[in-house]
Motif scaffolding. Structure first.
Motif, mmCIF file in Angstrom:
data_model
loop_
_atom_site.group_PDB
_atom_site.id
_atom_site.type_symbol
_atom_site.label_atom_id
_atom_site.label_comp_id
_atom_site.label_asym_id
_atom_site.label_seq_id
_atom_site.Cartn_x
_atom_site.Cartn_y
_atom_site.Cartn_z
ATOM 1 N N GLU A 190 1.172 -0.973 -0.379
ATOM 2 C CA GLU A 190 -0.083 -0.048 0.024
ATOM 3 C C GLU A 190 0.869 1.494 0.063
ATOM 4 N N HIS A 191 2.311 1.390 0.925
ATOM 5 C CA HIS A 191 2.731 2.627 0.483
ATOM 6 C C HIS A 191 3.584 2.945 -0.296
ATOM 7 N N LEU A 192 3.524 1.019 -1.052
ATOM 8 C CA LEU A 192 4.449 1.479 -3.192
ATOM 9 C C LEU A 192 3.512 1.717 -3.958
ATOM 10 N N LEU A 193 1.850 1.822 -3.586
ATOM 11 C CA LEU A 193 1.094 2.070 -4.460
ATOM 12 C C LEU A 193 1.459 3.404 -5.593
ATOM 13 N N PRO A 194 1.378 4.178 -5.138
ATOM 14 C CA PRO A 194 1.884 5.544 -5.415
ATOM 15 C C PRO A 194 2.536 6.088 -6.050
ATOM 16 N N ARG A 195 3.717 4.698 -6.376
ATOM 17 C CA ARG A 195 4.733 4.915 -7.362
ATOM 18 C C ARG A 195 4.538 3.888 -8.430
ATOM 19 N N ILE A 196 3.294 3.283 -8.490
ATOM 20 C CA ILE A 196 3.065 2.000 -9.246
ATOM 21 C C ILE A 196 1.981 2.304 -10.257
ATOM 22 N N ASP A 197 2.371 2.686 -11.653
ATOM 23 C CA ASP A 197 1.446 3.090 -12.966
ATOM 24 C C ASP A 197 0.266 1.756 -12.989
ATOM 25 N N TYR A 198 0.626 0.513 -13.393
ATOM 26 C CA TYR A 198 -0.177 0.026 -13.521
ATOM 27 C C TYR A 198 0.103 -1.900 -12.681
ATOM 28 N N ILE A 199 -1.157 -2.488 -12.584
ATOM 29 C CA ILE A 199 -1.572 -3.470 -11.871
ATOM 30 C C ILE A 199 -1.681 -4.362 -13.285
ATOM 31 N N TYR A 200 -1.084 -5.854 -13.244
ATOM 32 C CA TYR A 200 -1.228 -6.949 -14.077
ATOM 33 C C TYR A 200 -1.771 -7.871 -12.768
#
Length: 255
Positions: A190-200
């Motif tokens: 959850e704390h990393l999600l702002p840096r993740i643009d896509y999720i597959y």
């Protein structure tokens, strides 16, 4: 994971010489995929269409197994950095051999979850179906040859802790295929999600692993984290043609 007819053909599970020949020809055309065959690893071409047009700087491969998805992404996007996570020791050994000469691929031999600790990995006869959750009879019936054959203790860590200081190149894709552990991986990221643009992510509409979260739970979680559905990759159907699993692509909405 249970496989669609296309996926089964790409992995050589169907005893159809024509399908195997088509798959082999596609792999042999690409130098990276051709090299993978030397190590017994076939790139996951069932994800080719969903991944080929993305612009990416880095990939996080959660549930990397022997490197099928990482190999596909290396072939499609030669300049990306890859952070791969796989807890099963035998799969880790193959992955390391495959990418030994590639400094842009880093392997973490741990399982991912919502909290740090240790857990039992339930080993499937086909290692890519192994899970932190017990393998149910539904899984074995749907994909014969994937029954549980043992367990091994593995370390579990949060993704956002492991990559807190990593310079993730953007855009960044997080792929999750952890056989029922997808929601736990997301909670630990959850704390990393702002840096993740896509999720597959692989979603299941049947409980193939004991206690596996349903597809709607994962969809609700991703929506709450500001991700919207933008694509569909591989699907898996049962013998009557009903969809049991799907690989879905999500993109993070702008703030």
């Amino acid at each position: 994971m249970p496989v669609s007819l296309e996926t089964a053909a790409t992995m050589g599970l169907l005893r159809n010489p024509l399908r195997r020949a088509v798959k082999l020809l596609r792999l042999l055309r690409h130098p990276a995929f051709r090299r993978g065959l030397r190590f017994g690893v076939a790139a996951s071409l069932e994800n080719f269409v969903a991944m080929r047009d993305l612009t990416l700087g880095s990939v996080i491969d959660a549930g990397a197994n022997v490197g099928q998805f990482s190999l596909l992404m290396r072939g499609l996007h030669p300049t990306i950095e890859i952070h791969a996570f796989e807890p099963f020791p035998e799969a880790v050994a193959v992955f390391k051999r495959l990418f030994a000469a590639d400094p842009a691929v880093k392997l973490y031999p741990v399982a991912l979850g919502a909290a740090e600790g240790r857990a039992s990995l339930h080993i499937s006869r086909r290692s890519d179906n192994s899970s932190l959750l017990p393998i149910s009879n539904n899984q074995a019936a749907f994909a014969p040859g994937t029954e549980e054959i043992g367990t091994v203790a593995v370390a579990v860590q949060r993704l956002d802790a492991l990559l807190a200081d990593a310079a993730l190149l953007r855009p960044c894709l997080l792929k999750i295929d952890t056989q029922g552990g997808e929601l736990e991986v997301l909670k630990g990221a959850e704390h990393l999600l702002p840096r993740i643009d896509y999720i597959y992510v692989e979603l299941s509409f049947t409980e193939f692993y004991a206690g596996q979260p349903t597809a709607d739970q994962i969809l609700t979680h991703l929506h709450a984290q500001a991700y919207r559905l933008v694509g569909i990759g591989g699907i898996a159907r049962d013998r009557r043609g009903a969809i049991q699993q799907a690989d879905l692509l999500f993109q993070r909405s702008a703030p």
